[in-house]
Motif scaffolding. Structure first.
Motif, short mmCIF file in Angstrom:
data_model
loop_
_atom_site.label_atom_id
_atom_site.label_comp_id
_atom_site.label_asym_id
_atom_site.label_seq_id
_atom_site.Cartn_x
_atom_site.Cartn_y
_atom_site.Cartn_z
N PRO A 86 0.83 -1.22 0.00
CA PRO A 86 0.00 0.00 0.00
C PRO A 86 0.86 1.27 0.00
O PRO A 86 2.07 1.22 0.26
N ALA A 87 0.20 2.38 -0.26
CA ALA A 87 0.89 3.68 -0.18
C ALA A 87 0.95 4.20 1.25
O ALA A 87 1.75 5.07 1.57
N GLY A 88 0.08 3.67 2.13
CA GLY A 88 0.04 4.10 3.52
C GLY A 88 0.42 2.97 4.45
O GLY A 88 0.30 1.79 4.11
N ALA A 89 0.91 3.35 5.62
CA ALA A 89 1.35 2.35 6.60
C ALA A 89 0.68 2.60 7.94
O ALA A 89 1.33 2.83 8.96
N GLU A 90 -0.66 2.56 7.95
CA GLU A 90 -1.40 2.91 9.16
C GLU A 90 -1.61 1.75 10.11
O GLU A 90 -1.94 1.96 11.28
N SER A 108 4.37 4.04 -2.09
CA SER A 108 3.88 5.36 -2.46
C SER A 108 4.37 5.76 -3.84
O SER A 108 5.55 5.63 -4.15
N GLY A 109 3.47 6.21 -4.68
CA GLY A 109 3.80 6.59 -6.04
C GLY A 109 3.40 5.55 -7.06
O GLY A 109 3.10 5.89 -8.21
N ALA A 110 3.34 4.29 -6.65
CA ALA A 110 3.01 3.22 -7.60
C ALA A 110 1.57 3.32 -8.08
O ALA A 110 1.25 2.89 -9.20
N THR A 111 0.70 3.85 -7.23
CA THR A 111 -0.73 3.93 -7.59
C THR A 111 -1.18 5.36 -7.88
O THR A 111 -2.37 5.59 -8.08
N ALA A 112 -0.25 6.29 -7.90
CA ALA A 112 -0.63 7.70 -8.02
C ALA A 112 -1.41 7.98 -9.30
O ALA A 112 -2.41 8.71 -9.29
N VAL A 113 -0.97 7.40 -10.40
CA VAL A 113 -1.62 7.68 -11.69
C VAL A 113 -3.00 7.05 -11.74
O VAL A 113 -3.98 7.70 -12.15
N THR A 114 -3.12 5.78 -11.31
CA THR A 114 -4.42 5.12 -11.41
C THR A 114 -5.45 5.75 -10.48
O THR A 114 -6.62 5.91 -10.85
N VAL A 115 -5.04 6.11 -9.26
CA VAL A 115 -5.99 6.76 -8.34
C VAL A 115 -6.39 8.13 -8.89
O VAL A 115 -7.57 8.52 -8.82
N ALA A 116 -5.43 8.84 -9.47
CA ALA A 116 -5.76 10.14 -10.06
C ALA A 116 -6.71 9.98 -11.24
O ALA A 116 -7.64 10.78 -11.42
N HIS A 117 -6.51 8.93 -12.03
CA HIS A 117 -7.43 8.69 -13.16
C HIS A 117 -8.83 8.35 -12.66
O HIS A 117 -9.83 8.81 -13.22
N ILE A 161 -7.97 19.78 -2.28
CA ILE A 161 -7.39 18.44 -2.29
C ILE A 161 -6.63 18.23 -0.98
O ILE A 161 -5.61 18.88 -0.73
N VAL A 162 -7.13 17.33 -0.15
CA VAL A 162 -6.53 17.06 1.16
C VAL A 162 -5.52 15.91 1.00
O VAL A 162 -5.92 14.76 0.83
N GLY A 163 -4.24 16.25 1.06
CA GLY A 163 -3.19 15.28 0.82
C GLY A 163 -2.41 15.67 -0.41
O GLY A 163 -2.96 15.66 -1.52
N MET A 164 -1.14 15.99 -0.24
CA MET A 164 -0.33 16.46 -1.36
C MET A 164 0.84 15.54 -1.65
O MET A 164 1.94 15.97 -2.01
N GLY A 165 0.61 14.23 -1.48
CA GLY A 165 1.58 13.25 -1.91
C GLY A 165 1.49 13.06 -3.41
O GLY A 165 0.88 13.87 -4.12
N PRO A 166 2.09 11.99 -3.94
CA PRO A 166 2.02 11.76 -5.39
C PRO A 166 0.61 11.71 -5.94
O PRO A 166 0.34 12.21 -7.04
N ILE A 167 -0.33 11.13 -5.18
CA ILE A 167 -1.71 11.06 -5.66
C ILE A 167 -2.32 12.45 -5.75
O ILE A 167 -2.90 12.82 -6.78
N GLY A 168 -2.20 13.23 -4.69
CA GLY A 168 -2.78 14.57 -4.68
C GLY A 168 -2.21 15.46 -5.77
O GLY A 168 -2.94 16.23 -6.42
N CYS A 217 -7.33 12.46 -0.20
CA CYS A 217 -6.34 11.49 -0.69
C CYS A 217 -5.12 11.49 0.24
O CYS A 217 -3.99 11.33 -0.22
N CYS A 218 -5.36 11.69 1.51
CA CYS A 218 -4.29 11.81 2.51
C CYS A 218 -4.13 10.52 3.30
O CYS A 218 -5.03 9.69 3.34
N PRO A 219 -2.99 10.35 3.97
CA PRO A 219 -2.84 9.20 4.86
C PRO A 219 -3.73 9.37 6.09
O PRO A 219 -4.11 10.48 6.46
N ALA A 220 -4.06 8.26 6.73
CA ALA A 220 -4.78 8.31 7.99
C ALA A 220 -3.80 8.59 9.12
O ALA A 220 -2.76 7.96 9.23
N SER A 221 -4.12 9.57 9.93
CA SER A 221 -3.27 9.96 11.05
C SER A 221 -4.16 10.59 12.11
O SER A 221 -5.34 10.88 11.85
N PRO A 222 -3.63 10.83 13.31
CA PRO A 222 -4.46 11.51 14.32
C PRO A 222 -4.97 12.87 13.85
O PRO A 222 -6.03 13.32 14.29
#
Length: 332
Positions: A86-90, A108-117, A161-168, A217-222
């Motif tokens: 996964p892209a996240g490690a929660e 992280s980054g492997a799914t950025a294009v498909t999730v964006a599509h 857009i909440v989350g500015m990693g590769p997907i965001g 499109c952000c990770p889960a965190s507190p």
């Protein structure tokens, strides 16, 4: 000699390619199935957790394959590095491993294009009222979207857009091609292209009045758990839209249902939920202009190969004593 833990399926698919990527005699394979059946500690030094291990697991419904792999990892005292798909490690086990000094790296980054599509497709489908048109088609009803029922032009609309990693970042680029404005939300307000503005999580409510689209499109965190709630939706314009391709716990599901039922939100694309699979009795299944997908926004035939490429890159880095790509300890 380095011992690599992986599933028997992963060894069948990628074992030969992994073997030729390292000098002969420097790496051995240990399948999770073998290690689970054996008594005593596992000899694994590194591990590669691939998608078929997690399979159809969810936080509330782990599969036997995932429970078994976790058990082997926990009884691997020499484990130094775990690559996950996964892209996240929660998951709690990843925190436990890191506390032991084990490096955990994501894909992280492997799914950025498909999730964006998937997100782009959902924005267009919901804005153009495709779910309502599909419903009319099933009813054999000729219901043109005319006059006040016509969709708004996407050009000029604003997506927060909440989350500015590769997907965001990929989502922001694609929406910009439609002429949409984008505001990014992340841990800090440091600018990120191509967003016209970036704010920190605690400033989210300052920009929500501009949000025709709230895209999660952000990770889960507190900080992010429950960030999309009744107060957030109340701050958005009437007729705005929600997209969640992050984690189910980022949005308060009952609040989502309430604002969709009231019409405050005009539509949504929901790929993740607080409990998965989504309960068959959930009102979300039947709400108009809502797209429900079973946590598949990232799926594509090429996804596993992209994840495998990250693993091979990290394997070379690990053997060379270099910093690992997507090390959770360095992702913040």
């Amino acid at each position: 000699m380095i011992t690599l833990l992986l599933s028997s399926h992963a060894q069948r698919i990628w074992g030969e390619r992994i073997a030729v990527a390292v000098p002969p005699g420097t790496l051995s394979f240990l399948t999770a199935e073998e290690a689970l059946a054996a008594e005593g500690p596992s000899a694994a030094d590194i591990a590669f957790m691939t998608r078929e291990v997690t399979g159809k697991s969810s936080p509330s419904h782990p599969t036997p394959e995932l429970r078994g792999f976790d058990a082997v990892v926990e009884k691997s005292p020499n484990l130094k590095w775990l690559q996950i798909h996964p892209a996240g490690a929660e998951r709690p086990i990843y925190r436990q491993l890191r506390a032991r000094g084990v490096k955990v790296t994501t894909a992280s980054g492997a799914t950025a294009v498909t999730v964006a599509h998937s997100t782009l497709g959902a924005v267009i489908a919901i804005n153009r009222r495709f779910p309502l048109l599909a419903d009319a088609q099933r009813r054999h009803a000729w219901e043109p979207r005319l006059a006040e029922r016509s969709p708004r032009d996407l050009a000029g609309q604003c997506a927060v857009i909440v989350g500015m990693g590769p997907i965001g970042r990929n989502i922001a680029s694609l929406l910009g091609m439609l002429g949409m404005r984008t505001i990014g939300v992340r841990r800090t307000a440091e600018p990120v292209e191509p967003c016209e503005r970036v704010v920190a999580y605690e400033q989210l409510h300052e920009v929500l009045p501009q949000a025709d689209w709230l895209i999660l499109c952000c990770p889960a965190s507190p900080v992010t758990r429950g960030i999309a709630n009744a107060a957030a939706f109340a701050a958005m314009p009437e007729g705005a839209h929600l997209i969640n391709v992050a984690r189910g716990e980022i949005a308060v599901e009952q609040d989502v249902i309430a604002v969709l039922q009231s019409g405050k939100l005009a539509g949504a694309y929901l790929d993740v939920f607080e409990r998965e699979p989504l309960d068959a009795a959930s009102p979300l299944w039947d709400l108009p202009n809502v797209l429900v997908s079973p946590h598949t926004a990232s799926h594509s035939l090429g996804q596993n190969e992209a994840i495998f490429g990250i693993f091979l890159d990290n394997l070379a880095r690990f053997r060379a004593g270099q910093a690992l790509r997507n090390d959770v300890d360095n992702l913040g």
